[in-house]
Write a protein that holds these residues in place. Structure first.
Motif, mmCIF file in Angstrom:
data_model
loop_
_atom_site.group_PDB
_atom_site.id
_atom_site.type_symbol
_atom_site.label_atom_id
_atom_site.label_comp_id
_atom_site.label_asym_id
_atom_site.label_seq_id
_atom_site.Cartn_x
_atom_site.Cartn_y
_atom_site.Cartn_z
ATOM 1 N N GLU A 228 -10.577 52.672 72.634
ATOM 2 C CA GLU A 228 -11.324 51.842 71.704
ATOM 3 C C GLU A 228 -10.433 51.072 70.742
ATOM 4 O O GLU A 228 -10.911 50.268 69.946
ATOM 5 N N LYS A 229 -9.133 51.318 70.805
ATOM 6 C CA LYS A 229 -8.230 50.650 69.881
ATOM 7 C C LYS A 229 -6.901 50.403 70.570
ATOM 8 O O LYS A 229 -6.410 51.254 71.313
ATOM 9 N N LEU A 230 -6.305 49.230 70.333
ATOM 10 C CA LEU A 230 -5.014 48.928 70.925
ATOM 11 C C LEU A 230 -3.913 49.725 70.235
ATOM 12 O O LEU A 230 -3.992 50.025 69.048
ATOM 13 N N ASP A 231 -2.873 50.031 71.011
ATOM 14 C CA ASP A 231 -1.733 50.729 70.440
ATOM 15 C C ASP A 231 -0.819 49.775 69.677
ATOM 16 O O ASP A 231 0.002 50.199 68.876
ATOM 17 N N LYS A 232 -0.947 48.477 69.962
ATOM 18 C CA LYS A 232 -0.122 47.489 69.266
ATOM 19 C C LYS A 232 -0.853 46.159 69.206
ATOM 20 O O LYS A 232 -1.895 45.988 69.838
ATOM 21 N N MET A 233 -0.295 45.243 68.458
ATOM 22 C CA MET A 233 -0.941 43.952 68.249
ATOM 23 C C MET A 233 -0.510 42.949 69.319
ATOM 24 O O MET A 233 0.656 42.889 69.697
ATOM 25 N N TYR A 234 -1.470 42.178 69.814
ATOM 26 C CA TYR A 234 -1.187 41.115 70.782
ATOM 27 C C TYR A 234 -1.641 39.782 70.191
ATOM 28 O O TYR A 234 -2.762 39.665 69.699
ATOM 29 N N ASP A 235 -0.764 38.796 70.255
ATOM 30 C CA ASP A 235 -1.080 37.467 69.735
ATOM 31 C C ASP A 235 -1.595 36.535 70.825
ATOM 32 O O ASP A 235 -2.261 35.538 70.544
ATOM 33 N N ILE A 236 -1.264 36.861 72.075
ATOM 34 C CA ILE A 236 -1.554 35.981 73.207
ATOM 35 C C ILE A 236 -2.317 36.747 74.280
ATOM 36 O O ILE A 236 -1.954 37.876 74.624
ATOM 37 N N CYS A 237 -3.361 36.148 74.819
ATOM 38 C CA CYS A 237 -4.160 36.764 75.879
ATOM 39 C C CYS A 237 -4.156 35.880 77.123
ATOM 40 O O CYS A 237 -4.481 34.693 77.048
ATOM 41 N N PHE A 238 -3.784 36.469 78.256
ATOM 42 C CA PHE A 238 -3.869 35.809 79.557
ATOM 43 C C PHE A 238 -5.115 36.341 80.259
ATOM 44 O O PHE A 238 -5.254 37.562 80.416
ATOM 45 N N PHE A 239 -5.995 35.460 80.710
ATOM 46 C CA PHE A 239 -7.208 35.883 81.394
ATOM 47 C C PHE A 239 -7.175 35.497 82.873
ATOM 48 O O PHE A 239 -6.907 34.344 83.223
ATOM 49 N N LYS B 93 -5.947 34.146 67.910
ATOM 50 C CA LYS B 93 -5.284 34.498 69.168
ATOM 51 C C LYS B 93 -5.100 33.253 70.026
ATOM 52 O O LYS B 93 -5.942 32.352 70.034
ATOM 53 N N ARG B 94 -4.008 33.213 70.766
ATOM 54 C CA ARG B 94 -3.752 32.107 71.709
ATOM 55 C C ARG B 94 -4.241 32.546 73.090
ATOM 56 O O ARG B 94 -3.887 33.627 73.576
ATOM 57 N N LEU B 95 -5.050 31.706 73.733
ATOM 58 C CA LEU B 95 -5.720 32.086 74.971
ATOM 59 C C LEU B 95 -5.283 31.204 76.132
ATOM 60 O O LEU B 95 -5.195 29.978 76.005
ATOM 61 N N PHE B 96 -5.067 31.830 77.288
ATOM 62 C CA PHE B 96 -4.600 31.136 78.487
ATOM 63 C C PHE B 96 -5.294 31.718 79.718
ATOM 64 O O PHE B 96 -5.795 32.839 79.682
ATOM 65 N N VAL B 97 -5.312 30.945 80.803
ATOM 66 C CA VAL B 97 -5.840 31.423 82.083
ATOM 67 C C VAL B 97 -4.672 31.601 83.046
ATOM 68 O O VAL B 97 -3.823 30.707 83.168
#
Length: 223
Positions: A4-15, A109-113
């Motif tokens: 339910e919670k991330l172990d660290k912070m992510y600024d960028i998400c690849f989908f 957050k920065r989002l990418f495919v």
């Protein structure tokens, strides 16, 4: 239990696209059926063809129907005859997914495919559903087979957008190929359960987090 919670912070998400952003099963299975018919093979069980969703098509035609390289590429040509004008839009965005995108975007957050689908098709789909307002870049494979693995697509996206810290990037996808490709490029991966994979597949491949629904993606990342 999903983490339910991330172990660290992510600024960028690849989908990933198929099975993560969109339910593309009608268009993909119709296209596969069309291609198989060209070889005299009739498939009536649509769910049997769900295994084509995610991996490169040439790999799937070879693995599931025993096609050699030449025959597999011919099957891909037939597949694209149907897909490029009709099958491409026989799909829908998963309910609640855009809500997650909005939340992530508003949080900075920065989002990418990053998809194994040909990039030209992926861009058309993202624009068709007006999702290009959220994504900075859409990366996919080339029509001639270049960037044919998920790892190659991810690496290409990282290089093209000149990203430095891989530890700040999270890949999100529904199949083992997403998880394994991310690991190969040094990224963590969140698996999703509403697509075409399952918990066992994702956890065996090494998914660090698991989201049950599209809404859970933003919920977990932003907690």
């Amino acid at each position: 239990m999903e983490k339910e919670k991330l172990d660290k912070m992510y600024d960028i998400c690849f989908f990933d696209l198929d099975g993560t952003i969109i339910d593309s099963s009608p268009g993909i299975t119709n296209s596969v059926m069309y291609a198989l018919e060209k070889f005299g093979i009739e498939e009536t069980e649509r769910e049997k063809l769900y295994k084509f969703i995610g991996p490169p098509l040439t790999d799937s035609f070879a693995r599931f129907y025993g096609f050699d390289d030449e025959k597999s590429w011919k099957a891909v040509e037939y597949y694209r005859e149907y897909y490029q004008d009709t099958g491409i839009f026989e799909c829908s965005v998963y309910p609640g997914f855009e809500k997650s995108l909005k939340g992530l975007k508003e949080a900075g957050k920065r989002l990418f495919v990053a998809t194994s689908k040909p990039e030209v098709y992926a861009r058309r789909i993202i624009e068709h559903f007006d999702l290009d307002q959220y994504f900075e870049y859409v990366a996919g494979m080339e029509l001639d087979g270049g960037r044919g693995s998920k790892a190659e697509v991810i690496g290409y996206l990282i290089d093209t957008c000149r990203m430095q810290d891989k530890k700040r990037i999270l890949m999100i996808g529904d199949r083992e190929h997403d998880v394994l490709g991310a690991k190969q490029e040094g990224l963590d991966c969140m698996g999703v359960l509403y697509g075409f994979g399952n918990r066992e597949e994702l956890e065996k491949a090494g998914a660090v987090y698991v989201a049950g629904t599209p809404e859970d993606i933003a919920g977990i990342i932003l907690k």
